[in-house]
Design an enzyme around this catalytic site. Sequence first.
Site, PDB file in Angstrom:
ATOM      1  N   ASP A  53       0.815  -1.215   0.000  1.00  0.00           N
ATOM      2  CA  ASP A  53       0.000   0.000   0.000  1.00  0.00           C
ATOM      3  C   ASP A  53       0.849   1.264   0.000  1.00  0.00           C
ATOM      4  O   ASP A  53       1.944   1.283   0.570  1.00  0.00           O
ATOM      5  CB  ASP A  53      -0.885   0.044   1.257  1.00  0.00           C
ATOM      6  N   ASP A  54       0.273   2.306  -0.602  1.00  0.00           N
ATOM      7  CA  ASP A  54       0.822   3.676  -0.595  1.00  0.00           C
ATOM      8  C   ASP A  54       1.962   3.856  -1.611  1.00  0.00           C
ATOM      9  O   ASP A  54       2.449   2.911  -2.184  1.00  0.00           O
ATOM     10  CB  ASP A  54       1.274   4.111   0.801  1.00  0.00           C
ATOM     11  N   HIS A 104      -6.022   3.416  -4.559  1.00  0.00           N
ATOM     12  CA  HIS A 104      -6.002   3.624  -3.099  1.00  0.00           C
ATOM     13  C   HIS A 104      -6.388   5.079  -2.796  1.00  0.00           C
ATOM     14  O   HIS A 104      -5.895   5.658  -1.831  1.00  0.00           O
ATOM     15  CB  HIS A 104      -4.590   3.297  -2.606  1.00  0.00           C
ATOM     16  N   HIS A 108      -5.649   9.794  -0.010  1.00  0.00           N
ATOM     17  CA  HIS A 108      -5.412   8.895   1.111  1.00  0.00           C
ATOM     18  C   HIS A 108      -6.026   9.404   2.412  1.00  0.00           C
ATOM     19  O   HIS A 108      -5.375   9.501   3.460  1.00  0.00           O
ATOM     20  CB  HIS A 108      -3.915   8.634   1.303  1.00  0.00           C
ATOM     21  N   HIS A 197       3.580  -2.368   3.960  1.00  0.00           N
ATOM     22  CA  HIS A 197       3.925  -1.027   3.479  1.00  0.00           C
ATOM     23  C   HIS A 197       5.440  -0.969   3.358  1.00  0.00           C
ATOM     24  O   HIS A 197       6.134  -1.259   4.324  1.00  0.00           O
ATOM     25  CB  HIS A 197       3.479   0.037   4.487  1.00  0.00           C
TER      26      HIS A 197
HETATM   27 ZN   LIG Z   1      -2.720   3.332   2.678  1.00  0.00          ZN
END
Ligand SMILES: [Zn+2]
Length: 235
Positions: A53-54, A104, A108, A197
């Site tokens: 993620d991210d 995503h 955010h 992450h």
């Molecule tokens: Zn995230």
Amino acid sequence: MKRKIIILGCLLLLLFGVCILLFQISKSRTFQFFGEIYPRVETQQKVVALTFDDGPTRKHTDEILGILREENVKATFYLVGSAIEENQGETEKIIQEGHEIGNHTYHHKRMILVSPDVVKNEIETTDELIKKAGYKGDITFRPPFGKKLFALPFYLSEHNRNTITWDVDPETFVEKSEDIIKYTLKNTKNGSIILLHVAYDSRAESMKSVRPIIKNLREKGFEFKTVSELLSIKN
Ligand SMILES: [Zn+2]
């Protein structure tokens, strides 16, 4: 008078209860009011999806891509629209390496108590950026912090989009790499979706865990799939 106070008290208690319930639902990995949500898929096969993620970020994309290339694993990256915009080149690298990209949101933010317009904007702007970077596959969606309530699931359901959460999130419980690895190995089962992450400096312990997680799960007989591949097995 006394009766009025009792009724008011009961109403407040009820309201409090409803708030607690909605809060629990907003962070549930397995339930939402509209559409499909997948924390994993039900399967007999020893398959698992690795998700990140991210980002993307300039500092850490090359490193994770290098590890995945060497280990011959295709993963799924849930990217943030604003970061894609800033790091177009990194996004293209992820696509060129054959990984899957998911949406995503653009900012955010926690997507609860947001208007339908905000939802539409967050998702569609990010979809456009993903496509502009050259991505051709299906784009699944993962809510930031796993948070959703009404407008977000409704939009996704109306557009036949799946909400993807996770069933293995080691970073929520442990910090050190050796513990992240141990937790992941212990909790991964057939059809699991693992969340990590690795896009930021603060996630060095997670980055360090990726290769051992891959090696150990392979030893246990697991095969790595992207989220879409996992969903197609289920379907
Ligand atoms: Zn995230």
